[in-house]
Motif scaffolding. Structure first.
Motif: not given
Length: 385
Positions: A81-97, A250-258
């Motif tokens: 999954x990818x949850x962001x788009x180009x030119x979107x403003x992100x806050x620290x900690x937001x889930x990206x993919x 750690x590997x499992x948590x690293x599947x959530x890219x923030x």
């Protein structure tokens, strides 16, 4: 008639010649005046620029700079999954993919089960050993105390025995010389016999206490041996299982890219379903709130630039708008040292060139953050000299 006509024609020619000479003279004066005026204006401009350059450093080789973060995954896999788009403003900690977790979740659960099992084995082993150890240590300290007590009693009985024995031996001598009565001697003899009996009783008690203490020491040594033969391997197994669990988690948590920072998505580099490896960028983020100007200034001009010097910045994208800044530092290495093609010439020929040093300038009046990394700007730094 002919002569009159000739005179008339001559006069008209002279008048035309005088008019032409007058017009030519006026043109020369106007042209010369324009040249002088241009020369004066140019001289004033040159003088003004010279006076300006005495305490200003100007460069067009400058641009807006900023940190651009390449956000990548730490584990390999397909992008689920990818949850962001180009030119979107992100806050620290937001889930990206999210990376596909079909391999990482079962691995973490299995590692957690192994870790719990290792802890349970240690608990059970520790319980049985603990009960035995509790009794053994309790007996050890009781027997140790009893040994000290019987040793003290033996010392007192031995001292009494020695004194009564000496009195008895002296009584025999005194009785033989009739210095004491038979009743007095019998008293000494009775005391001696009682003291001897007490001494042997104390000695036997001490020996029994010592045997018990030795047995307690042996039991204690068994506990220590069991600790190294049973408990220690189980503790080592727990450490291994815990480390495996932490790694799998750690590997499992690293599947959530923030997002690690606040910023704007400047570019998407990977897409849904794509297989990526660690380090492969998914998106690029830049923080518009943390940008600065990098002005490349000739090395011959940086001597007068100091930290805190004010700067004026103009941008082609915003004509007529003036941005202000202050110098943060002057670079310690010229820009040519980071060039892909080195400037060193090993052929023996040499041409002296003027290198440039990067000067970082902090922007102080871009509250709306309209300056973007990569924009070309012009910079004028007011120096102290």
């Amino acid at each position: 008639m002919n002569e009159d006509n000739n005179i008339t024609n001559g006069d008209s020619i002279n008048i035309k010649s005088e008019n032409n000479e007058s017009k030519f003279t006026k043109k020369n004066i106007i042209f010369a005046s324009i040249i002088v005026l241009v020369a004066i204006i140019g001289g004033i401009f040159i003088l003004k620029w010279y006076l300006y350059s005495l305490n200003h450093v100007y460069t067009e080789d400058a641009e807006v700079d900023g940190h651009i973060y390449a956000i990548s995954s730490m584990v390999p896999g397909n992008i689920q999954s990818i949850y962001v788009h180009k030119n979107e403003y992100l806050k620290k900690g937001k889930l990206i993919a999210v990376i596909n977790q079909s391999a990482y979740l079962p691995e973490m659960l299995q590692a957690k089960a192994n870790y719990d099992l290792a802890k349970e084995k240690l608990f059970n082993a520790g319980g049985s050993i603990g009960n035995f150890a509790g009794n053994a240590f309790n007996n050890y300290y009781l027997d140790k105390f009893n040994l000290k007590k019987t040793a003290s009693s033996l010392s007192a009985a031995k001292l009494t025995y020695k004194l009564d024995k000496r009195n008895y031996s002296r009584g025999l001598k005194l009785l033989s010389k009739e210095f004491i009565t038979k009743e007095q001697f019998d008293t000494l003899k009775t005391s001696y016999l009682v003291a001897r009996q007490n001494y042997f009783v104390a000695l036997n008690s001490y020996k029994a206490a010592k045997r018990s203490y030795v047995n307690a020491q042996y039991a204690k040594s068994i506990i220590t041996a069991q600790k190294y033969t049973t408990v220690k391997p189980l503790e080592a197994a727990i450490k291994v299982a815990k480390s495996a669990y932490k790694s799998a988690k750690a590997n499992y948590l690293n599947t959530f890219i923030k997002s690690p920072v606040n910023g704007v998505v400047s570019e998407k580099m990977s897409y849904l379903g794509e297989y990526i490896t660690p380090g492969t960028p998914i998106i690029m983020i830049n923080n518009l709130k943390k940008v600065w100007i990098t002005a490349n200034v000739k090395e011959t001009l940086v001597a007068n630039i100091k930290k805190g010097d004010p700067a004026v910045i103009t941008v082609d994208s915003f004509p007529g708008r003036i941005f202000k800044g202050i110098v943060k530092f002057v670079g310690s290495v010229t820009t040519s040292k980071f060039a892909l093609i080195p400037t060193n010439n090993p052929s023996g020929t040499y041409t002296k060139v003027t290198h440039r040093l990067p000067v970082r300038i902090k922007i102080i009046n871009d509250k709306n953050h309209i300056l973007k990394p990569g924009m070309m700007v012009e910079v004028s730094i007011k120096t102290t000299k």
